[in-house]
Design a protein around this motif. Structure first.
Motif, PDB file in Angstrom:
ATOM      1  N   VAL A 117       0.714  -1.119   0.019  1.00  0.00           N
ATOM      2  CA  VAL A 117       0.060   0.036   0.100  1.00  0.00           C
ATOM      3  C   VAL A 117       0.840   1.293   0.034  1.00  0.00           C
ATOM      4  O   VAL A 117       1.670   1.311   0.636  1.00  0.00           O
ATOM      5  CB  VAL A 117      -0.836   0.117   1.230  1.00  0.00           C
ATOM      6  CG1 VAL A 117      -1.704   1.457   1.332  1.00  0.00           C
ATOM      7  CG2 VAL A 117      -2.030  -1.071   1.164  1.00  0.00           C
ATOM      8  N   SER A 118       0.406   2.072  -0.730  1.00  0.00           N
ATOM      9  CA  SER A 118       1.184   3.511  -0.896  1.00  0.00           C
ATOM     10  C   SER A 118       0.693   4.272   0.098  1.00  0.00           C
ATOM     11  O   SER A 118      -0.563   4.317   0.571  1.00  0.00           O
ATOM     12  CB  SER A 118       1.101   4.285  -1.997  1.00  0.00           C
ATOM     13  OG  SER A 118       1.657   3.383  -3.236  1.00  0.00           O
ATOM     14  N   ALA A 119       1.740   5.222   0.688  1.00  0.00           N
ATOM     15  CA  ALA A 119       0.994   6.415   1.668  1.00  0.00           C
ATOM     16  C   ALA A 119       1.795   7.586   1.428  1.00  0.00           C
ATOM     17  O   ALA A 119       3.065   7.625   0.933  1.00  0.00           O
ATOM     18  CB  ALA A 119       1.304   5.781   3.103  1.00  0.00           C
ATOM     19  N   GLU A 120       1.242   8.401   2.146  1.00  0.00           N
ATOM     20  CA  GLU A 120       1.979  10.018   2.029  1.00  0.00           C
ATOM     21  C   GLU A 120       2.282  10.332   3.403  1.00  0.00           C
ATOM     22  O   GLU A 120       1.475  10.191   4.295  1.00  0.00           O
ATOM     23  CB  GLU A 120       0.915  10.911   1.566  1.00  0.00           C
ATOM     24  CG  GLU A 120       1.251  12.414   1.150  1.00  0.00           C
ATOM     25  CD  GLU A 120       0.250  13.150   0.403  1.00  0.00           C
ATOM     26  OE1 GLU A 120       0.009  12.879  -0.629  1.00  0.00           O
ATOM     27  OE2 GLU A 120       0.062  14.223   0.866  1.00  0.00           O
ATOM     28  N   VAL A 121       3.407  10.951   3.578  1.00  0.00           N
ATOM     29  CA  VAL A 121       3.703  11.286   5.053  1.00  0.00           C
ATOM     30  C   VAL A 121       3.081  12.484   5.288  1.00  0.00           C
ATOM     31  O   VAL A 121       2.843  13.652   4.457  1.00  0.00           O
ATOM     32  CB  VAL A 121       5.313  11.627   4.976  1.00  0.00           C
ATOM     33  CG1 VAL A 121       5.489  12.587   6.147  1.00  0.00           C
ATOM     34  CG2 VAL A 121       5.928  10.400   4.664  1.00  0.00           C
ATOM     35  N   VAL A 122       2.264  12.828   6.461  1.00  0.00           N
ATOM     36  CA  VAL A 122       1.387  13.801   7.022  1.00  0.00           C
ATOM     37  C   VAL A 122       2.278  14.568   7.830  1.00  0.00           C
ATOM     38  O   VAL A 122       2.327  15.892   7.691  1.00  0.00           O
ATOM     39  CB  VAL A 122       0.005  13.404   7.535  1.00  0.00           C
ATOM     40  CG1 VAL A 122      -0.670  14.410   8.004  1.00  0.00           C
ATOM     41  CG2 VAL A 122      -0.699  12.664   6.444  1.00  0.00           C
ATOM     42  N   SER A 123       2.976  13.780   8.859  1.00  0.00           N
ATOM     43  CA  SER A 123       3.992  14.507   9.542  1.00  0.00           C
ATOM     44  C   SER A 123       4.782  13.685  10.114  1.00  0.00           C
ATOM     45  O   SER A 123       4.790  12.628  10.123  1.00  0.00           O
ATOM     46  CB  SER A 123       2.923  15.221  10.831  1.00  0.00           C
ATOM     47  OG  SER A 123       2.443  14.310  11.462  1.00  0.00           O
ATOM     48  N   VAL A 124       6.031  14.415  10.561  1.00  0.00           N
ATOM     49  CA  VAL A 124       7.120  13.582  11.378  1.00  0.00           C
ATOM     50  C   VAL A 124       7.554  14.422  12.327  1.00  0.00           C
ATOM     51  O   VAL A 124       7.663  15.526  12.244  1.00  0.00           O
ATOM     52  CB  VAL A 124       8.339  13.745  10.353  1.00  0.00           C
ATOM     53  CG1 VAL A 124       9.473  12.817  11.096  1.00  0.00           C
ATOM     54  CG2 VAL A 124       8.138  12.908   8.917  1.00  0.00           C
ATOM     55  N   THR A 125       7.063  13.955  13.686  1.00  0.00           N
ATOM     56  CA  THR A 125       7.490  14.738  14.786  1.00  0.00           C
ATOM     57  C   THR A 125       8.404  14.328  15.628  1.00  0.00           C
ATOM     58  O   THR A 125       8.355  13.102  16.046  1.00  0.00           O
ATOM     59  CB  THR A 125       6.119  14.904  15.973  1.00  0.00           C
ATOM     60  OG1 THR A 125       4.890  14.795  14.698  1.00  0.00           O
ATOM     61  CG2 THR A 125       6.093  15.633  16.633  1.00  0.00           C
ATOM     62  N   ARG A 126       9.576  15.039  16.024  1.00  0.00           N
ATOM     63  CA  ARG A 126      10.213  14.785  17.139  1.00  0.00           C
ATOM     64  C   ARG A 126       9.721  14.771  18.605  1.00  0.00           C
ATOM     65  O   ARG A 126       9.512  16.048  19.125  1.00  0.00           O
ATOM     66  CB  ARG A 126      11.530  15.679  17.005  1.00  0.00           C
ATOM     67  CG  ARG A 126      12.490  15.667  15.753  1.00  0.00           C
ATOM     68  CD  ARG A 126      13.061  14.098  15.716  1.00  0.00           C
ATOM     69  NE  ARG A 126      14.311  14.017  16.681  1.00  0.00           N
ATOM     70  CZ  ARG A 126      15.447  14.461  16.551  1.00  0.00           C
ATOM     71  NH1 ARG A 126      15.792  14.736  15.245  1.00  0.00           N
ATOM     72  NH2 ARG A 126      16.525  14.267  17.156  1.00  0.00           N
TER      73      ARG A 126
END
Ligand SMILES: Cc1cc2nc3c(=O)[nH]c(=O)nc-3n(C[C@H](O)[C@H](O)[C@H](O)COP(=O)(O)OP(=O)(O)OC[C@H]3O[C@@H](n4cnc5c(N)ncnc54)[C@H](O)[C@@H]3O)c2cc1C
Ligand code: FES
Length: 341
Positions: free
Chosen positions: A106-115
């Motif tokens: 399944v393909s996906a799109e990055v919505v957020s990357v949070t430290r």
């Protein structure tokens, strides 16, 4: 009317099928291209014997040679005979390739990357086709590190069916996925996920549950707790989580646990930090904070997840103390093969 049936295979893969009211699981599986083991189709040979982890069904008719009363009592069933009366989780005694099926991509799109801290990252993804990637709470997927052709495994921290798929990821210095997430990753990036995988998933809650998490090994428990909050509600048995980390900054998502404690009547949790220099009130490993009441005299389902040394230490502790819980499920967050470990 139809029911969702999760078929978990010996190699860790899970596939979901739908069974129409009155349809046997075997017929539903073959209709959807999954060739689970079958021979007589008549309840006589036992070839299709499987284990039901959760759900209700009419077992159909069969002879003792195919399935004994004791086996049926334990949860074994015959897929050529059983007709589901609810959603079901079934353990199939064969690997996915023998059943001519394989993992979903399944393909996906990055919505957020949070430290979340120096050592932890939160990743949120919007899946192109979430229905294709149905999973059981506690399971994981392999995520391709963009531009490398390599994958890393991550447990969902979100529950099945959530709008966004979320993950709790340790920032390993010099690590391939860690480097991508802390360096190049940005909203809109495309990722490929393969799965769902793993036998570490929440079983029906039939007795008290003890969850033991090490570091980002908390991730699958967040998914499981969401399921418990949604499905088990106030009928839930007591659930206690002990969440241990190495350093103060490894302790993340405590607010999420507090929210679960408000939503799930029987849920309590303890956090502890191994570092003796920590200011945290509870120091040491998860095993130091195990209380007799958490073990309920052995009538408890234990779930354990974290880095391999932590998982091994807890298993050794249980063995040395002669503790044999009603069921014991564990997942090791082992490093990928071929990367130096
Ligand atoms: C079934 C499964 C589920 C998993 N789920 C999660 C999850 O939900 N969250 C999560 O954070 N991780 C999880 N992992 C671990 C994850 O797949 C990666 O191994 C980890 O994120 C490191 O990947 P990387 O590409 O950043 O580092 P890599 O490039 O794989 O490794 C770089 C170097 O660091 C070492 N290393 C790798 N991991 C660690 C570590 N934890 N501590 C110290 N050294 C390490 C490697 O051996 C290597 O030498 C899971 C693993 C498995 C098998
Ligand atoms: S296939 Fe023979 S008992 Fe089901």
């Amino acid at each position: 009317m139809s029911f969702h049936i999760a078929l978990t295979f010996e190699d860790g893969l899970t596939r979901f099928i739908d069974a129409n009211l009155g349809e046997t699981v075997a017929d539903a599986a073959y209709r959807q291209g999954i060739n689970i083991p079958l021979d007589c189709r008549d309840g006589a040979c036992g070839t299709c014997k499987s284990f039901c982890e959760a759900g209700r069904y009419d077992g159909g008719s069969y002879i003792e040679d195919a399935l004994t009363d004791a086996e049926a009592e334990e949860g074994y069933c015959l897929t050529c005979q059983m007709r589901p009366a609810s959603d079901i989780v079934l353990r199939i005694a064969a690997s996915s390739d023998i059943c001519k099926t394989r993992a979903m991509n399944v393909s996906a799109e990055v919505v957020s990357v949070t430290r979340l801290s120096d050592s932890s990252i939160g990743l949120s993804l919007a899946l192109d086709n979430a229905a294709r990637l149905a999973f059981l709470p506690g399971q994981y997927v392999n995520i391709e590190v963009p531009g490398t052709g390599q994958t890393r495994s991550y447990s969902f921290s979100s529950p099945p069916g959530a709008e966004l798929a979320t993950f709790l990821i340790r920032n390993v210095p010099g690590g391939l996925m860690s480097g991508y997430l802390t360096g190049r990753a940005k909203p809109g990036d495309r990722l490929t996920l393969t799965g769902p995988l793993g036998s570490f998933y929440l079983r029906e809650v039939r007795r008290p549950v003890l969850m033991l998490a090490g570091g980002t090994g908390l991730a699958p428990f967040l998914s499981m707790l969401d399921r418990i909050a949604a499905v088990e509600g106030s009928n839930s048995h007591p659930v206690h989580l002990i969440y241990g980390v190495t350093l103060d900054h490894d302790l993340v998502e405590v607010e999420a646990l507090q929210r679960f404690a408000e939503r799930i009547p029987g849920f309590t949790f303890t956090t502890c930090v191994a570092d003796q220099g920590s200011s945290h009130p509870l120091k040491g490993y998860v095993t130091h904070h195990l209380q007799p009441e958490h073990l309920n005299g052995g009538n408890v389902d234990v779930y354990l997840c974290g880095p391999p040394p932590m998982v091994e230490a807890v298993r050794t502790h249980f063995r040395d103390c002669g503790l044999t819980p009603a069921s014991f499920h564990y997942e090791k967050f082992a490093a990928s093969e071929g990367n130096g470990r």
